[in-house]
Write an enzyme that holds these catalytic residues in place. Sequence first.
Site, PDB file in Angstrom:
ATOM      1  N   TYR A  61      55.676  26.896  38.737  1.00  0.00           N
ATOM      2  CA  TYR A  61      56.441  26.532  37.556  1.00  0.00           C
ATOM      3  C   TYR A  61      55.568  25.728  36.590  1.00  0.00           C
ATOM      4  O   TYR A  61      55.137  24.609  36.888  1.00  0.00           O
ATOM      5  CB  TYR A  61      57.672  25.714  37.926  1.00  0.00           C
ATOM      6  CG  TYR A  61      58.689  26.432  38.790  1.00  0.00           C
ATOM      7  CD1 TYR A  61      58.687  27.818  38.921  1.00  0.00           C
ATOM      8  CD2 TYR A  61      59.650  25.714  39.486  1.00  0.00           C
ATOM      9  CE1 TYR A  61      59.614  28.464  39.706  1.00  0.00           C
ATOM     10  CE2 TYR A  61      60.597  26.363  40.276  1.00  0.00           C
ATOM     11  CZ  TYR A  61      60.569  27.737  40.392  1.00  0.00           C
ATOM     12  OH  TYR A  61      61.490  28.378  41.180  1.00  0.00           O
ATOM     13  N   GLN A  62      55.325  26.325  35.433  1.00  0.00           N
ATOM     14  CA  GLN A  62      54.534  25.670  34.389  1.00  0.00           C
ATOM     15  C   GLN A  62      53.209  25.134  34.939  1.00  0.00           C
ATOM     16  O   GLN A  62      52.794  24.008  34.647  1.00  0.00           O
ATOM     17  CB  GLN A  62      55.340  24.549  33.731  1.00  0.00           C
ATOM     18  CG  GLN A  62      56.674  24.982  33.158  1.00  0.00           C
ATOM     19  CD  GLN A  62      56.545  26.043  32.072  1.00  0.00           C
ATOM     20  OE1 GLN A  62      55.726  25.925  31.181  1.00  0.00           O
ATOM     21  NE2 GLN A  62      57.340  27.078  32.153  1.00  0.00           N
TER      22      GLN A  62
END
Length: 347
Positions: A61-62
């Site tokens: 995630y990111q």
Amino acid sequence: MEYARLGTSDLNVSRICLGCMGFGNASTGQHSWTVDEDATRDIVGRALDAGINFFDTAIAYQKGTSETYLGRALHDMARREDVVVATKFLPRTAAEIEQGVSGQEHIAHSIDASLQHLGMDYVDLYIYHMWDYNTPLHDIMEGLAQVVAAGKARCVGVANVYAWQLCRANELAHREGFPEFVSVQNHMNLIFREDEREMLPCCEDASIALTPYSALASGRLSRRPGQTSKRLEEDSYARLKYDGTADADALVISRVAEIADRRGVSMTEVSLAWLLTKVTAPVAGATKPHHIDGAVAAVDLHLTPDEVAYLEEPYVPHAIVGVMAQNKPADKDKEHVWLTNAKYLDK
């Protein structure tokens, strides 16, 4: 807030898990709709105040910034022993395969990177994010066993998996003395219910917890037609998952709105209350503090059997979409090997 045991583990988790895919530096280029660190802190604080103790993130995630933002917030706002933190690792990359990095080495590197991001010595639940068709299953399960033995994870789970894969993995773990998966995190909500066919009965039989993601179908089950949001407008991946069945799903969504009006509650509450009749803890994301309120309120909303049947009646079978549709062997011959050859299944 209510709490439940996570499968056969000794973890007691809130019936709502805060999904943290919406946290992280949007400049990484992965998603444009994620929130910054200050907003993350506001949301995490609201969740803790509401009794949520279960948080789900991933190294993917990111580019790890979701883990970093979550870890800093929890460090400042909660005692480590009072929260249950889950994160996930990805399959080996093509570069790792070419360099001869083993499955065990990949998992060891991944957990160390996640712990560094989180600023923690261990995670409570370490999740196999998606099936790695290029790595023998034995290597994956042994790598996870090493992580647990080193005290870097308390237990292990799996995501984006078919029922046959779950059964095969836990059969191998049982035979070899490795930790078995205690939870499954698959795609499930009122407009995508394919796991009810095999995964739900499989998990119920083995006392495995279900913690489905996309619990609100990326906002589609929490908003009426015409209502929009930054994520609905900009999340192209969610559109890939749901736009193709929008007409069929519209009737289900309208019934969610109808029951919400009748009960005087939000659509979020109705949608999550339905999931709570079937699973341990749905993963509900939030990009604003008030998103926490509807998710938490769902725990206290008890749908009648007639309401559950009314919500479910219009559903039609859906094709598999998203991660599980995209994550396939490079060729059908290799898939055949995975299904039939003990060299790949067990070693």
